[in-house]
Design a protein around this motif. Structure first.
Motif, PDB file in Angstrom:
ATOM      1  N   ASP A 351      78.390  10.679  41.413  1.00  0.00           N
ATOM      2  CA  ASP A 351      78.355  11.707  40.376  1.00  0.00           C
ATOM      3  C   ASP A 351      76.948  11.907  39.810  1.00  0.00           C
ATOM      4  N   PHE A 352      75.921  11.729  40.644  1.00  0.00           N
ATOM      5  CA  PHE A 352      74.528  11.976  40.271  1.00  0.00           C
ATOM      6  C   PHE A 352      74.077  11.114  39.088  1.00  0.00           C
ATOM      7  N   LEU A 353      74.629   9.911  38.967  1.00  0.00           N
ATOM      8  CA  LEU A 353      74.241   9.044  37.853  1.00  0.00           C
ATOM      9  C   LEU A 353      72.793   8.582  38.025  1.00  0.00           C
ATOM     10  N   PRO A 354      72.006   8.590  36.934  1.00  0.00           N
ATOM     11  CA  PRO A 354      70.624   8.102  37.015  1.00  0.00           C
ATOM     12  C   PRO A 354      70.577   6.636  37.437  1.00  0.00           C
ATOM     13  N   VAL A 355      69.483   6.267  38.114  1.00  0.00           N
ATOM     14  CA  VAL A 355      69.318   4.918  38.642  1.00  0.00           C
ATOM     15  C   VAL A 355      68.002   4.350  38.131  1.00  0.00           C
ATOM     16  N   THR A 356      68.006   3.073  37.776  1.00  0.00           N
ATOM     17  CA  THR A 356      66.775   2.400  37.358  1.00  0.00           C
ATOM     18  C   THR A 356      66.403   1.337  38.384  1.00  0.00           C
ATOM     19  N   GLY A 357      65.192   0.821  38.275  1.00  0.00           N
ATOM     20  CA  GLY A 357      64.747  -0.210  39.201  1.00  0.00           C
ATOM     21  C   GLY A 357      63.236  -0.188  39.328  1.00  0.00           C
ATOM     22  N   THR A 358      62.736  -0.924  40.316  1.00  0.00           N
ATOM     23  CA  THR A 358      61.300  -1.011  40.557  1.00  0.00           C
ATOM     24  C   THR A 358      60.967  -0.376  41.904  1.00  0.00           C
ATOM     25  N   LEU A 359      59.939   0.443  41.938  1.00  0.00           N
ATOM     26  CA  LEU A 359      59.481   1.042  43.190  1.00  0.00           C
ATOM     27  C   LEU A 359      58.628   0.008  43.937  1.00  0.00           C
ATOM     28  N   PHE A 360      59.310  -0.885  44.654  1.00  0.00           N
ATOM     29  CA  PHE A 360      58.595  -1.940  45.371  1.00  0.00           C
ATOM     30  C   PHE A 360      57.667  -1.359  46.435  1.00  0.00           C
ATOM     31  N   SER A 361      58.089  -0.264  47.034  1.00  0.00           N
ATOM     32  CA  SER A 361      57.268   0.408  48.036  1.00  0.00           C
ATOM     33  C   SER A 361      57.440   1.907  47.854  1.00  0.00           C
ATOM     34  N   LEU A 362      56.339   2.657  47.985  1.00  0.00           N
ATOM     35  CA  LEU A 362      56.405   4.109  47.832  1.00  0.00           C
ATOM     36  C   LEU A 362      55.379   4.760  48.741  1.00  0.00           C
ATOM     37  N   ARG A 363      55.853   5.698  49.558  1.00  0.00           N
ATOM     38  CA  ARG A 363      54.958   6.517  50.376  1.00  0.00           C
ATOM     39  C   ARG A 363      55.443   7.959  50.278  1.00  0.00           C
ATOM     40  N   GLU A 364      54.593   8.824  49.742  1.00  0.00           N
ATOM     41  CA  GLU A 364      54.955  10.226  49.563  1.00  0.00           C
ATOM     42  C   GLU A 364      54.335  11.073  50.676  1.00  0.00           C
ATOM     43  N   PRO A 365      54.949  12.217  51.003  1.00  0.00           N
ATOM     44  CA  PRO A 365      54.546  12.983  52.196  1.00  0.00           C
ATOM     45  C   PRO A 365      53.318  13.863  51.992  1.00  0.00           C
ATOM     46  N   GLU A 366      52.222  13.255  51.603  1.00  0.00           N
ATOM     47  CA  GLU A 366      51.000  14.025  51.403  1.00  0.00           C
ATOM     48  C   GLU A 366      50.260  14.166  52.729  1.00  0.00           C
ATOM     49  N   GLY A 367      49.549  15.266  52.880  1.00  0.00           N
ATOM     50  CA  GLY A 367      48.759  15.473  54.083  1.00  0.00           C
ATOM     51  C   GLY A 367      49.461  16.231  55.185  1.00  0.00           C
ATOM     52  N   LEU A 368      50.746  16.568  55.004  1.00  0.00           N
ATOM     53  CA  LEU A 368      51.459  17.351  56.004  1.00  0.00           C
ATOM     54  C   LEU A 368      51.137  18.833  55.810  1.00  0.00           C
ATOM     55  N   PRO A 369      51.143  19.632  56.870  1.00  0.00           N
ATOM     56  CA  PRO A 369      50.797  21.063  56.750  1.00  0.00           C
ATOM     57  C   PRO A 369      51.730  21.792  55.783  1.00  0.00           C
ATOM     58  N   GLY A 370      51.138  22.547  54.852  1.00  0.00           N
ATOM     59  CA  GLY A 370      51.915  23.362  53.932  1.00  0.00           C
ATOM     60  C   GLY A 370      52.695  22.589  52.897  1.00  0.00           C
ATOM     61  N   VAL A 371      52.360  21.312  52.671  1.00  0.00           N
ATOM     62  CA  VAL A 371      53.129  20.467  51.748  1.00  0.00           C
ATOM     63  C   VAL A 371      52.271  20.072  50.548  1.00  0.00           C
ATOM     64  N   ARG A 372      52.858  20.181  49.375  1.00  0.00           N
ATOM     65  CA  ARG A 372      52.224  19.734  48.131  1.00  0.00           C
ATOM     66  C   ARG A 372      53.194  18.792  47.417  1.00  0.00           C
ATOM     67  N   VAL A 373      52.675  17.707  46.864  1.00  0.00           N
ATOM     68  CA  VAL A 373      53.507  16.769  46.118  1.00  0.00           C
ATOM     69  C   VAL A 373      52.964  16.653  44.703  1.00  0.00           C
ATOM     70  N   ASP A 374      53.775  16.991  43.710  1.00  0.00           N
ATOM     71  CA  ASP A 374      53.438  16.769  42.308  1.00  0.00           C
ATOM     72  C   ASP A 374      54.216  15.535  41.869  1.00  0.00           C
ATOM     73  N   SER A 375      53.531  14.414  41.778  1.00  0.00           N
ATOM     74  CA  SER A 375      54.207  13.140  41.527  1.00  0.00           C
ATOM     75  C   SER A 375      53.791  12.556  40.195  1.00  0.00           C
ATOM     76  N   GLY A 376      54.679  11.744  39.628  1.00  0.00           N
ATOM     77  CA  GLY A 376      54.358  11.069  38.383  1.00  0.00           C
ATOM     78  C   GLY A 376      54.514   9.576  38.461  1.00  0.00           C
TER      79      GLY A 376
END
Length: 677
Positions: A351-376
């Motif tokens: 039911d789309f419940l929010p989730v908490t935790g730690t981002l132990f690993s994170l890789r966002e899709p930057e550098g792909l053609p035509g892709v922009r990532v606005d991350s926080g």
């Protein structure tokens, strides 16, 4: 010309929008101040700012929503402008008024314009005067049940009763007959009072399958207003958007122009300044109707930026400084198609419940053609329950809508996070749905396609096979380069041993034993204990990441992985899960090398069947460990003598903990024994 240039900008917000504003402002030579709660002290936007000030505890009501704290921070840092972002104080008349009184630029509309749109009922009355089309209904001040009955019959069923001051689906009820009106009004008033402090309601004709189409507008301080085309934001869960795109597809040019001009009339009617969004309900063939105006920057503003080539934050700041808009309406054009997906820390299958935790690993899709990532967010960051669960936005641009759609699917398949459940798999299910691909859009899309969208992308056996392959590559990455040595080869060759090996896997609460065979480089087979048929896998390196492209059951899968302690993150296309892997043969090989028998994973010792001084043969059971709801027997890898025992029955053992030390027989000792016989 600017009348009072902005030299120091305080951003009264957090996360991705704070970062996004800072990047533009700093590029314009403006110094940026971040304000943050105690919970956000280590967040990326705080580090990115030129100066940062803590304004209170984690709860937004004690920090980000405190007007006085924001203004105190502006005074301390010498900020002569405040940008509120979206959410929090972005549509707060007190902050706008206080900024004006203290000579601080408020990067937004005047307080009067915010107030004019703060009440849905009052706004509709204004729009009626301005000639903006309205959904048939009632938005008057008389709030008696008798008046609601009269207006309901006049409006016709089905109708929507909703809070005048609200949003986000609160204080809203669909009514399909006169008999339902009393209960619906009472419930909506209670909810509106609780959520917004205002029980005032309005009535609208309920449109069964409308689209949510909005128009981006920009006004300067000299009376000039322009529309920067439209966006479709129909795909929503719980009345909140998930996917946005620009321009809105399948709208006749004449209707698009009428909608833009109506949006400009809306802004003119309230003396608007800055960036704003006018939201409409649109029914193909029937027309469009004013819904509300958001007197701020929108979450989805990047899709407008990508099709127009304009930086909306840059123009917000220029307008705030007094610069006039330089373009005539006819000179504005858009190119191509853009789509945006909101990346939420939430569980769509719960039911789309929010989730908490730690981002132990994170890789966002930057550098792909035509892709922009606005991350926080960043790797290692704690995702807390204090704020909205949106972590980032992935935005793409293509020549056509379908190119943009496919680019977004590909980008989300390269968004990889371990430690927190994300919604990206669900978003991809929507993007790949035939109706979405054909732009058959409606605000009820998710409810109507619920059964289809809830189907998992991979079966249990496919998840097990992909988890093994992810583990295989994750552990291979830790080995030295082969350098031509057959001893470092990752195939299944064994001198005097079986080609197949086994490992034990757990995904969620499901456990299985899996046998695998490496046929050659890039080719293997796996088979579950519980099944008769094996699964073939072929793979090669993914040129866009450090993962692999897998061919499995006639499907192509982008596979990635991440490891944190015992946790193995598996990323298959946009689907993420965690697996635990126990590999007895690998454990035995390690023990043979250094004489230490270690716990392969966290578990409980259920039996210790040896003691110091015992002479044991290879294969002798030494310790039983219960883990993953299975009992694992740790055996002597070679002949030898027990030198030390570091565990007892009932102990809890951590992953990698040394349980037994074994003094292995050397080749010389074995030869001496043979010579004496």
């Amino acid at each position: 010309m600017t009348t009072n240039p902005i030299h120091t900008l305080l951003i009264a917000n957090r996360g991705e929008i704070a970062l996004r504003i800072m990047k533009t402002a700093q590029a314009m030579g403006i110094r940026c101040v971040a304000v943050h709660s105690e919970a956000d002290a280590g967040a990326p936007f705080v580090d990115f700012a030129d100066e940062a000030i803590c304004i209170g505890p984690a709860a937004a009501a004690d920090s980000y929503l405190k007007v006085e704290h924001i203004l105190d921070a502006a005074r301390q840092t010498g900020a002569n402008a405040i940008h509120p972002g979206y959410g929090f104080l972005s549509e707060n008349t007190e902050l706008a008024e206080r900024c004006e009184a203290e000579g601080i630029h408020f990067v937004g509309p005047p307080a009067g314009a915010i107030a004019a749109m703060g009440s849905k009922s009052a706004a509709k009355a204004l729009m009626e005067e301005a000639g903006v089309p309205l959904v048939p209904g009632y938005h008057g001040d008389e709030q008696t049940i008798e008046r609601f009955h009269q207006e309901a019959e006049k409006t016709g069923f089905p109708l929507l009763i909703k809070a005048s001051a609200g949003g986000g689906g609160k204080g809203m009820r669909v009514v399909r007959s006169l008999a339902e009106v009393n209960d619906a009004v009472a419930a909506a008033q209670r909810e509106a009072k609780s959520s917004f402090g205002d029980p005032h309601l309005l009535i609208e004709r309920y449109l069964e399958n409308p689209r949510h189409v909005e128009v981006q507008v920009m006004f300067d301080k000299h009376g000039n207003g322009r529309y920067l085309f439209d966006r479709d934001c129909s795909v929503q869960r719980r009345h909140q958007k998930i996917i946005e795109e620009a321009p809105a597809p399948n709208i006749p040019d004449a209707v698009r122009k009428e909608m833009g001009e109506a949006a400009v009339r809306c802004g003119e009617a309230i003396g608007y300044v800055g960036a704003g969004t006018v939201e409409f309900l649109y029914e193909p063939g029937a027309g469009f109707y004013f819904m509300e105006m958001n007197t701020r920057l929108q979450v989805e503003h990047p899709v407008t930026e990508l099709i127009t080539g304009l930086d909306l934050v840059e123009w917000q700041l220029k307008v705030a400084q007094g610069e006039p808009l330089p373009w005539a309406q006819d000179a504005l054009h858009y190119s191509g198609h853009a789509m945006e997906a909101r990346v939420y820390a939430e569980d769509p299958d719960n039911d789309f419940l929010p989730v908490t935790g730690t981002l132990f690993s994170l890789r966002e899709p930057e550098g792909l053609p035509g892709v922009r990532v606005d991350s926080g967010v960043c790797q290692g960051q704690e995702i807390t329950p204090w704020y909205d669960p949106m972590l980032a936005k992935v935005i793409v641009h293509g020549h056509t809508r379908d190119e943009a759609r496919q680019r977004l699917v590909n980008a989300l398949a390269h968004y990889r996070a371990l430690g927190v459940t994300l919604n990206i798999d669900y978003v991809c299910r929507i993007l790949e749905h035939p109706d979405f691909a054909e732009a058959k859009l409606t605000t009820h899309f998710i409810e109507q396609q619920g059964d289809t969208l809830s189907r998992p992308a991979f079966s249990h056996r496919e998840q097990m096979a992909l988890s093994w392959l992810a583990w295989h590559h994750a552990t291979a990455a830790e080995l030295p380069a082969a350098g031509g040595s057959p001893w470092n080869s990752r195939d299944s060759f064994r001198i005097g041993g079986p080609k197949g090996q086994r490992c034990e896997l757990r995904i969620g609460s499901e456990d299985d034993t899996l046998h695998y065979w490496m046929e050659s480089a890039g080719h293997g087979r796996v088979q579950l204990d519980s099944e008769d048929q094996s699964i073939a896998l072929k793979w090669h390196r993914d040129p866009d990441s450090d993962g692999v492209i897998v061919r499995l059951n006639a499907r192509t899968v982008k596979l990635g992985w991440a490891v944190h302690g015992e946790r193995l993150g598996v990323f298959a296309n946009a689907v993420h899960w965690e697996a635990l892997v126990n590999h007895p043969e690998e454990q035995a090989g390690d023990a043979a090398g250094d004489g230490q028998i270690k716990a392969p994973m966290h578990g409980r010792i259920t039996a210790v069947t040896c003691q110091v001084g015992d002479t044991v043969e290879a294969g002798t059971a030494l310790v039983a460990l219960e883990a993953m709801k299975m009992e694992h027997t740790l055996r002597a890898p070679v002949n030898g003598t027990i030198a030390a025992v570091h565990c007892n029955e009932g102990d809890n053992a951590g992953s990698g903990q040394v349980l037994i030390e074994l003094h292995a027989e050397s080749v010389a000792e074995t030869s001496a024994e043979e010579d004496s016989e």
